[in-house]
Scaffold this motif. Structure first.
Motif, PDB file in Angstrom:
ATOM      1  N   ARG A  13     -28.974  26.304  10.099  1.00 23.55           N
ATOM      2  CA  ARG A  13     -29.353  24.995  10.663  1.00 23.55           C
ATOM      3  C   ARG A  13     -28.728  24.856  12.036  1.00 23.55           C
ATOM      4  N   PHE A  14     -29.570  24.586  13.036  1.00 22.82           N
ATOM      5  CA  PHE A  14     -29.104  24.399  14.401  1.00 22.82           C
ATOM      6  C   PHE A  14     -28.810  22.916  14.614  1.00 22.82           C
ATOM      7  N   PHE A  15     -27.613  22.608  15.086  1.00 19.69           N
ATOM      8  CA  PHE A  15     -27.231  21.215  15.338  1.00 19.69           C
ATOM      9  C   PHE A  15     -27.356  20.844  16.805  1.00 19.69           C
ATOM     10  N   GLU A  19     -21.012  15.839  19.855  1.00 21.29           N
ATOM     11  CA  GLU A  19     -19.675  15.346  20.214  1.00 21.29           C
ATOM     12  C   GLU A  19     -18.664  15.824  19.169  1.00 21.29           C
ATOM     13  N   GLY A  20     -17.395  15.813  19.566  1.00 22.69           N
ATOM     14  CA  GLY A  20     -16.326  16.301  18.689  1.00 22.69           C
ATOM     15  C   GLY A  20     -16.261  15.596  17.360  1.00 22.69           C
ATOM     16  N   HIS A  21     -16.409  14.263  17.347  1.00 20.37           N
ATOM     17  CA  HIS A  21     -16.300  13.534  16.080  1.00 20.37           C
ATOM     18  C   HIS A  21     -17.475  13.849  15.152  1.00 20.37           C
ATOM     19  N   VAL A  22     -18.659  14.139  15.738  1.00 21.14           N
ATOM     20  CA  VAL A  22     -19.823  14.513  14.924  1.00 21.14           C
ATOM     21  C   VAL A  22     -19.598  15.914  14.322  1.00 21.14           C
ATOM     22  N   ALA A  23     -19.029  16.808  15.132  1.00 18.85           N
ATOM     23  CA  ALA A  23     -18.711  18.151  14.635  1.00 18.85           C
ATOM     24  C   ALA A  23     -17.752  18.057  13.446  1.00 18.85           C
ATOM     25  N   ASP A  24     -16.770  17.158  13.543  1.00 17.36           N
ATOM     26  CA  ASP A  24     -15.822  16.973  12.431  1.00 17.36           C
ATOM     27  C   ASP A  24     -16.531  16.448  11.185  1.00 17.36           C
ATOM     28  N   GLU A  25     -17.468  15.509  11.367  1.00 18.54           N
ATOM     29  CA  GLU A  25     -18.229  14.964  10.230  1.00 18.54           C
ATOM     30  C   GLU A  25     -19.048  16.057   9.561  1.00 18.54           C
ATOM     31  N   ILE A  26     -19.678  16.903  10.384  1.00 16.37           N
ATOM     32  CA  ILE A  26     -20.485  18.006   9.841  1.00 16.37           C
ATOM     33  C   ILE A  26     -19.597  18.939   9.015  1.00 16.37           C
ATOM     34  N   ALA A  27     -18.451  19.335   9.602  1.00 16.08           N
ATOM     35  CA  ALA A  27     -17.545  20.271   8.914  1.00 16.08           C
ATOM     36  C   ALA A  27     -17.028  19.668   7.610  1.00 16.08           C
ATOM     37  N   ASN A  28     -16.667  18.387   7.630  1.00 18.69           N
ATOM     38  CA  ASN A  28     -16.168  17.736   6.415  1.00 18.69           C
ATOM     39  C   ASN A  28     -17.238  17.697   5.329  1.00 18.69           C
ATOM     40  N   ALA A  29     -18.483  17.449   5.723  1.00 17.29           N
ATOM     41  CA  ALA A  29     -19.569  17.400   4.741  1.00 17.29           C
ATOM     42  C   ALA A  29     -19.855  18.793   4.172  1.00 17.29           C
ATOM     43  N   LEU A  62     -19.743  28.149  10.443  1.00 15.25           N
ATOM     44  CA  LEU A  62     -20.141  27.248  11.519  1.00 15.25           C
ATOM     45  C   LEU A  62     -19.841  27.985  12.808  1.00 15.25           C
ATOM     46  N   MET A  63     -20.875  28.211  13.612  1.00 17.16           N
ATOM     47  CA  MET A  63     -20.716  28.959  14.857  1.00 17.16           C
ATOM     48  C   MET A  63     -20.953  28.058  16.053  1.00 17.16           C
ATOM     49  N   GLU A  70     -16.313  29.014  14.179  1.00 20.42           N
ATOM     50  CA  GLU A  70     -15.412  27.868  14.208  1.00 20.42           C
ATOM     51  C   GLU A  70     -14.789  27.605  12.831  1.00 20.42           C
ATOM     52  N   GLU A  71     -15.604  27.718  11.779  1.00 22.52           N
ATOM     53  CA  GLU A  71     -15.110  27.506  10.410  1.00 22.52           C
ATOM     54  C   GLU A  71     -15.913  28.379   9.458  1.00 22.52           C
ATOM     55  N   THR A  72     -15.329  28.666   8.298  1.00 20.68           N
ATOM     56  CA  THR A  72     -16.018  29.471   7.289  1.00 20.68           C
ATOM     57  C   THR A  72     -15.905  28.776   5.931  1.00 20.68           C
ATOM     58  N   TRP A  73     -16.928  28.987   5.095  1.00 17.97           N
ATOM     59  CA  TRP A  73     -16.928  28.442   3.731  1.00 17.97           C
ATOM     60  C   TRP A  73     -17.329  29.557   2.779  1.00 17.97           C
TER      61      TRP A  73
END
Length: 198
Positions: free
Chosen positions: A41-43, A47-57, A156-157, A171-174
């Protein structure tokens, strides 16, 4: 601002097979082997706070590992081809993972992706490539396939705006854990027993 997307990495053996597809097509800019990936999925630029919301979800996703096989090659843009890709053999597990990420995007209020999800690994960007030359290239490599490989995580790339894609940064891995065979076997045995009792 980096562009974000979720993706599956391509393991070394499969990437080596993909690299053998390089060459033989005028106007092709071949993707570097280390940049091969399968976008889930391409985002886009967020913004930084949106990136944090995506990662948390994405932290809440719980899906098992699965196998994938790359098989066949194709081009996007039939009248004016703009990229070459390796196709992916149909995988319900892949579609389920992508579907869950898409539902997360909807819950977060992110814009819908206008393009239908077509699992693929981009191998080249094309510029001024004649459709007949692209067709000849594809037909000569139509029997391309990799050995099945295990998908044990998604990532997350980020990428900077550049020509031809990359460089990409994870940036992050799951993790996608290996299913517990005993649990699966037990569930199968229970289902079989209930059918036999009917």
């Amino acid at each position: 601002m980096p562009r974000l997307f979720t993706a599956l990495e391509i393991p070394r053996d499969a990437a080596l097979s993909l690299s053998l597809l390089r060459g033989g097509l005028p106007g092709a800019r071949w993707i570097d082997v280390e940049n091969y990936h399968l976008t889930l999925r391409f985002f886009g630029d967020v913004e930084g706070h949106v990136a944090d919301e995506i990662a948390n979800a994405l932290d809440r996703i719980r899906r098992p590992s699965f196998s994938l096989t790359l098989s066949g090659v194709g081009a996007f843009g039939s009248k004016k081809p703009h990229s070459l890709y390796a196709a992916v053999t149909a995988s319900p597990d892949l579609m389920a993972l992508q579907g869950e990420i898409e539902r997360i995007c909807q819950r977060l209020g992110l814009p819908a992706d206008p393009r239908k999800f077509v699992p693929h690994v981009t191998i080249a960007r094309l510029r001024n490539t004649h459709p007949m030359e692209a067709a000849a290239y594809l037909s000569a490599r139509g029997n391309f396939a990799t050995m099945p490989f295990k998908v044990g995580r998604f990532v997350l790339m980020s990428s900077r705006d550049s020509v031809g894609g990359g460089p990409y940064v994870i940036e992050e891995t799951w993790p996608l854990p290996t299913p517990d065979v005993r649990v699966a076997g037990g569930a199968f045995d229970m289902a079989l027993a209930s059918r036999m009792m009917r």
